[in-house]
Design an enzyme around this catalytic site. Structure first.
Site, PDB file in Angstrom:
ATOM      1  N   LYS A  93      69.518  47.981 128.839  1.00  0.00           N
ATOM      2  CA  LYS A  93      70.599  47.081 128.421  1.00  0.00           C
ATOM      3  C   LYS A  93      71.849  47.832 127.962  1.00  0.00           C
ATOM      4  CE  LYS A  93      67.541  43.224 127.204  1.00  0.00           C
ATOM      5  NZ  LYS A  93      66.189  43.795 127.156  1.00  0.00           N
ATOM      6  N   SER A 113      63.948  48.411 127.649  1.00  0.00           N
ATOM      7  CA  SER A 113      65.180  47.723 127.240  1.00  0.00           C
ATOM      8  C   SER A 113      66.339  48.656 126.924  1.00  0.00           C
ATOM      9  CB  SER A 113      64.903  46.814 126.037  1.00  0.00           C
ATOM     10  OG  SER A 113      64.250  45.635 126.453  1.00  0.00           O
ATOM     11  N   SER A 145      67.805  42.384 121.713  1.00  0.00           N
ATOM     12  CA  SER A 145      67.359  42.780 123.057  1.00  0.00           C
ATOM     13  C   SER A 145      66.979  41.557 123.881  1.00  0.00           C
ATOM     14  CB  SER A 145      66.162  43.739 122.960  1.00  0.00           C
ATOM     15  OG  SER A 145      66.011  44.480 124.149  1.00  0.00           O
TER      16      SER A 145
END
Length: 405
Positions: free
Chosen positions: A182, A179, A242
């Site tokens: 992102k 993640s 997230s």
């Protein structure tokens, strides 16, 4: 009533610490604004200077041509515009002898020189533009190779002021960024907003978006099918909890679908000079053999994101509550647990921005941005820690060791 003197002392120390941190933040913000202005206006200033140089050069060419013409005319006994004794004149025709005509090459040669200057100026601007897109930090003879002092298998610590890699551990070995992806997602989205007012636009969450996160076992911001969510909420929902739902919705809002948005992400990697070692296949961080980068690449991505005002604001936010909707009348409160957990650690300064990630193949990982007490900037990225807490401890240890305040 008993008074706990120790507790009062700790509270007072905490207040002083928070005051110092606030002063650091304000000073750092001023520094970043000054740097941004310099980067923004330097090309224009140079362009104006070059234009003035061309103008004065052109004036000089005209003066030289005129002076030469007058001298040549004087040698021929008359003005450039006054027929000499060798000219035949009648009411309709003026025939000028060759001796009074300025040689075209005397004008063309300087003009060709001006063209060369213009071309070189254009090439310089193109080169400058390309150069500004490339982010790079270099190892030096003082760069430390990390070992067992941290648990993470991969790590890099970068001094942004000197653009030096202070320490590394398999820093340029391919990993799955999970993640941390992102960070690039919000950076690309922020750069493709045409107007700040778009943050107040609404986007309707679809069943396809919610199912995508559910099927891939992703974390979620908590948005529901048919919920009308602001674009601003999508940015915060992508980073703080997230949320895969927020990330895919943001990608769809910007590009029409995730596939086209991923193309934009890879274009950004190329622009940053990272495409040889980094490639994305989704905007969430789901594991894929073709979804990869190095912790060094992620450090450069994090730096680019921190330089973007909207991204920096989102990545630095500890807690955020989304807008009220029919599905969530009180909004959804989301938190950046990395920042909330590391704020009480001894880091030699303050960690201002952060984004974590986890998939089985990459373990617990995080990218962070921090400053020391003197305002120097650092980026830290780690991957493959055994737990969330070990990941945070590694970041705190690296900041404490290398932040020079």
């Amino acid at each position: 009533m008993d008074i706990d003197i120790k507790e009062i002392g700790e509270d007072a120390a905490r207040v002083r610490r928070m005051q110092r941190i606030k002063q650091m933040q304000e000073e750092k913000q001023k520094q970043m604004m000054r740097r941004a202005r310099i980067r923004q206006y330097t090309p224009y200033a140079l362009g104006v200077a070059a234009l003035l140089l061309l103008v004065f050069s052109g004036i000089g060419v005209v003066h030289r041509v005129n002076a030469g013409s007058k001298e040549q005319s004087a040698q021929n006994g008359g003005s450039l515009f006054t027929p000499s004794k060798d000219e035949a004149v009648d009411d309709d025709t003026v025939t000028v002898s060759d001796s009074n005509v300025v040689n075209p090459t005397s004008i063309q040669a300087p003009l060709r020189g001006v063209d060369l200057v213009v071309n070189e100026l254009g090439n310089w601007f193109e080169g400058r533009k390309d150069k500004q897109k490339v982010y790079e930090a270099k190892a030096t003879e003082d760069t430390l190779t990390l070992g067992d002092e941290i648990v993470s298998s991969y790590a890099v610590m970068v001094d942004l002021d000197n653009r030096h890699i202070l320490a590394g551990k398999q820093a340029k070995t391919r990993i799955n960024p999970a993640s941390m992806t992102k960070v690039l997602t919000v950076l690309v989205a922020a750069e493709h907003l045409e107007d700040p007012g778009q943050l107040d636009d609404t986007f309707t969450i679809t069943l396809e978006i919610t199912d995508y996160g559910y099927v891939n076992d992703c974390s979620s911001a908590g948005f529901s099918k048919d919920e009308k969510v602001t674009v601003r909420d999508l940015f915060y929902g992508t980073v703080l909890p997230s949320g895969a739902d927020a990330a895919v919705a943001l990608a769809t809002y910007i590009a029409g679908d995730q596939e086209r948005f991923v193309g934009m992400m890879n274009d950004k990697l190329k622009e940053l000079g990272l495409s040889d070692t980094a490639h994305m296949t989704n905007c969430v961080g789901i594991y894929d053999e073709d979804h990869y980068c190095t912790v060094y690449d992620m450090a450069m991505i994090m730096e680019a994101a921190v330089e973007n005002e909207l991204c920096r604001e989102v990545l630095a936010t500890h807690t955020y509550t989304t807008s009220e909707t029919l599905q969530n009348p009180e909004g959804i409160t989301v938190s950046n647990w990395f920042l909330r957990r590391i704020e009480d650690k001894d880091t030699g300064g303050e960690v201002l921005c952060g984004k974590t990630g986890y998939v089985v193949q990459s373990g617990n990982c995080a990218a962070s941005y921090g400053v020391d007490s003197s305002g120097k900037e650092y980026i830290c990225v780690t991957a493959d820690a055994s737990s969330v807490w070990r990941c945070i401890e590694d970041h705190a240890a690296l900041y404490k060791q290398f932040a020079q305040g």
